[in-house]
Design a protein around this motif. Structure first.
Motif, PDB file in Angstrom:
ATOM      1  N   GLN A  93      -3.806   3.538  -0.466  1.00 34.65           N
ATOM      2  CA  GLN A  93      -4.170   2.878  -1.894  1.00 34.65           C
ATOM      3  C   GLN A  93      -3.523   1.462  -1.756  1.00 34.65           C
ATOM      4  OE1 GLN A  93      -2.633   4.864  -5.365  1.00 34.65           O
ATOM      5  NE2 GLN A  93      -4.311   3.948  -6.704  1.00 34.65           N
ATOM      6  N   LEU A  97      -2.037  -1.936  -3.264  1.00 32.55           N
ATOM      7  CA  LEU A  97      -1.737  -2.197  -4.905  1.00 32.55           C
ATOM      8  C   LEU A  97      -1.649  -3.696  -4.846  1.00 32.55           C
ATOM      9  CD1 LEU A  97       1.264   0.479  -5.019  1.00 32.55           C
ATOM     10  CD2 LEU A  97      -0.999   0.706  -6.233  1.00 32.55           C
ATOM     11  N   ASP A  98      -1.478  -4.202  -6.360  1.00 31.81           N
ATOM     12  CA  ASP A  98      -1.370  -5.637  -6.356  1.00 31.81           C
ATOM     13  C   ASP A  98       0.246  -5.687  -6.806  1.00 31.81           C
ATOM     14  OD1 ASP A  98      -3.963  -6.638  -6.091  1.00 31.81           O
ATOM     15  OD2 ASP A  98      -4.245  -5.896  -8.250  1.00 31.81           O
ATOM     16  N   SER A 123     -10.128   7.818  -2.462  1.00 32.97           N
ATOM     17  CA  SER A 123      -9.844   6.927  -3.452  1.00 32.97           C
ATOM     18  C   SER A 123      -9.027   7.511  -4.611  1.00 32.97           C
ATOM     19  CB  SER A 123     -11.364   6.219  -3.894  1.00 32.97           C
ATOM     20  OG  SER A 123     -12.095   7.234  -4.423  1.00 32.97           O
ATOM     21  N   TYR A 124      -8.402   6.619  -5.135  1.00 31.74           N
ATOM     22  CA  TYR A 124      -7.463   7.276  -6.239  1.00 31.74           C
ATOM     23  C   TYR A 124      -7.525   6.390  -7.537  1.00 31.74           C
ATOM     24  CZ  TYR A 124      -5.377   9.129  -2.084  1.00 31.74           C
ATOM     25  OH  TYR A 124      -4.963   9.694  -0.991  1.00 31.74           O
ATOM     26  N   ASP A 125      -7.137   6.981  -8.885  1.00 33.94           N
ATOM     27  CA  ASP A 125      -6.875   6.602  -9.800  1.00 33.94           C
ATOM     28  C   ASP A 125      -5.659   5.555 -10.038  1.00 33.94           C
ATOM     29  OD1 ASP A 125      -4.868   8.282 -10.207  1.00 33.94           O
ATOM     30  OD2 ASP A 125      -5.176   8.720 -12.345  1.00 33.94           O
ATOM     31  N   GLU A 126      -5.276   4.808 -10.817  1.00 27.86           N
ATOM     32  CA  GLU A 126      -4.411   3.941 -10.903  1.00 27.86           C
ATOM     33  C   GLU A 126      -3.149   4.496 -10.752  1.00 27.86           C
ATOM     34  OE1 GLU A 126      -2.314   0.261 -13.994  1.00 27.86           O
ATOM     35  OE2 GLU A 126      -4.114   1.434 -14.411  1.00 27.86           O
ATOM     36  N   SER A 127      -2.810   5.772 -11.237  1.00 29.85           N
ATOM     37  CA  SER A 127      -1.586   6.529 -11.038  1.00 29.85           C
ATOM     38  C   SER A 127      -1.514   7.212  -9.528  1.00 29.85           C
ATOM     39  CB  SER A 127      -1.632   7.684 -12.119  1.00 29.85           C
ATOM     40  OG  SER A 127      -2.418   8.682 -11.663  1.00 29.85           O
ATOM     41  N   GLY A 128      -2.400   6.942  -8.961  1.00 28.65           N
ATOM     42  CA  GLY A 128      -2.240   7.714  -7.615  1.00 28.65           C
ATOM     43  C   GLY A 128      -2.371   9.310  -7.391  1.00 28.65           C
ATOM     44  N   GLN A 164       1.066  -1.043   0.227  1.00 30.24           N
ATOM     45  CA  GLN A 164      -0.012  -0.013   0.180  1.00 30.24           C
ATOM     46  C   GLN A 164       0.818   1.332   0.142  1.00 30.24           C
ATOM     47  OE1 GLN A 164      -2.734   0.020   3.530  1.00 30.24           O
ATOM     48  NE2 GLN A 164      -0.871   0.378   4.947  1.00 30.24           N
TER      49      GLN A 164
END
Length: 253
Positions: free
Chosen positions: A19, A21-22, A75-80, A9
Motif C-alpha cells: 500500500q 503512502l504519501d 487494495s486497502y482503505d486509508e487505515s490499511g 509503502q
C-alpha cells in the motif's frame, strides 16, 4: 544532489502487494505503522491465536516459498485494515475488515482454494497486538536506494523494480551503494531521526516479478557475481518520532 524520500509503502498483510503512502507518523523503536500487521498462517504454523506472538516467516505464506502471492492485487482503505483482493482482474474479496474475526476468516476463505496444498489444508489470518510480522523482530524500517538498484539493473541488463525488495522507504539522490556505509550513522528524515543499524541480506523473494510472480531475474546470483555479496538495502531504527512525507530530505546528523 540532495537525498530525498521518493516513496513510502507498507505491507498490511505479509506476502501480499503493498500500500503506497504519501506520509506516515513514525513512532520510536517502531516499524512503519500498519506494516505486516497481519500474516497468513498455514496449517503447520506455530502461531497460536490464543497466545499471539511474532513468528519467523516460515510460519506464514511468503513470496519466497509461495510465489503465486505476487499475482494477487490487494487494495486497502486509508487505515490499511480493510482489504479487497483480485486475481487476474477478477475479484476474490471485497472490503473485508481485518480487525474483525469474520473479516479475517473471509480473507482466509478467499485464499485457501488457491493455496490449499501449500497451506497444508488450513489458513488463518494472524494478528497480534503491537506486533509486526516482518522478517526481523525489532521494529525496524527497511530502506532502499534507487541508485543502487539502477546500478544493479545496468550490470544485469534487466530492470530491477524496487518492489522486488519490499522495502518501506525508497530514497533517491544518494550515490549507488552508498547506503552500505551507513550502519552506525544517524540521519534526520522529515520530523523523525533514524539510526541505520544493519545491511539487509536478500532472499529468493527478490527473484520474483512483482506483477506475475515468475522467477525472472536471478537477483541473488547477480548480486554475488557483481558485488561479492547478496545484500541490498539497510534497516533503520526510529530514535526520534516524527512525521515523514514523500519529498522529505535525508540529512546526516
Amino acid at each position: 544532489m540532495s537525498i530525498h524520500l521518493a516513496g513510502i509503502q507498507r505491507f498490511p498483510v505479509k506476502g501480499l502487494s503493498p500500500q503506497p503512502l504519501d506520509s506516515a507518523q513514525l513512532g520510536q523503536d517502531a516499524p512503519l505503522p500498519g506494516d505486516r500487521r497481519f500474516a497468513l498462517a498455514h496449517g503447520a504454523s506455530a502461531f497460536d491465536a490464543a497466545q499471539p506472538a511474532w513468528q519467523k516467516k516460515a510460519h506464514f505464506l511468503n513470496g519466497a516459498r509461495n510465489p503465486a502471492l505476487a499475482k494477487l492485487k490487494a487494495s486497502y482503505d486509508e487505515s490499511g485494515t480493510r482489504i479487497s483482493l483480485a486475481s487476474n482482474g477478477a475479484s476474490l474479496l471485497e472490503d473485508a475488515d481485518l480487525l474483525k474475526p469474520e473479516g479475517r476468516a473471509a480473507l482466509a476463505d478467499a485464499l485457501l482454494p488457491l493455496f490449499e496444498r501449500e497451506a497444508r489444508g488450513k489458513l488463518m489470518v494472524a494478528v497480534a497486538p503491537g506486533v509486526s510480522f516482518a522478517d526481523v523482530q525489532p521494529g525496524y524500517l527497511s530502506i532502499q536506494n534507487r541508485a543502487s538498484l539502477d546500478d544493479f539493473s545496468d550490470k544485469l541488463g534487466q530492470y530491477v523494480d524496487a518492489r522486488r525488495m519490499r522495502g518501506n522507504l525508497l530514497l533517491e539522490g544518494a550515490p549507488a551503494w552508498d547506503e552500505m556505509h551507513w550502519p552506525g550513522r544517524r540521519f534526520r528524515l522529515g520530523g523523525a531521526e533514524l539510526d541505520v543499524v544493519e545491511i539487509i541480506g536478500r532472499c529468493a523473494n527478490t527473484t520474483l516479478n512483482p506483477d506475475s510472480g515468475e522467477r525472472d531475474i536471478e537477483t541473488l546470483d547477480g548480486l554475488q557475481r557483481f558485488y561479492g555479496h547478496t545484500d541490498c538495502g539497510v534497516y533503520a531504527r526510529v530514535t526520534k518520532p516524527g512525521r515523514i512525507m514523500v519529498g522529505d530530505s535525508l540529512t546526516e546528523i
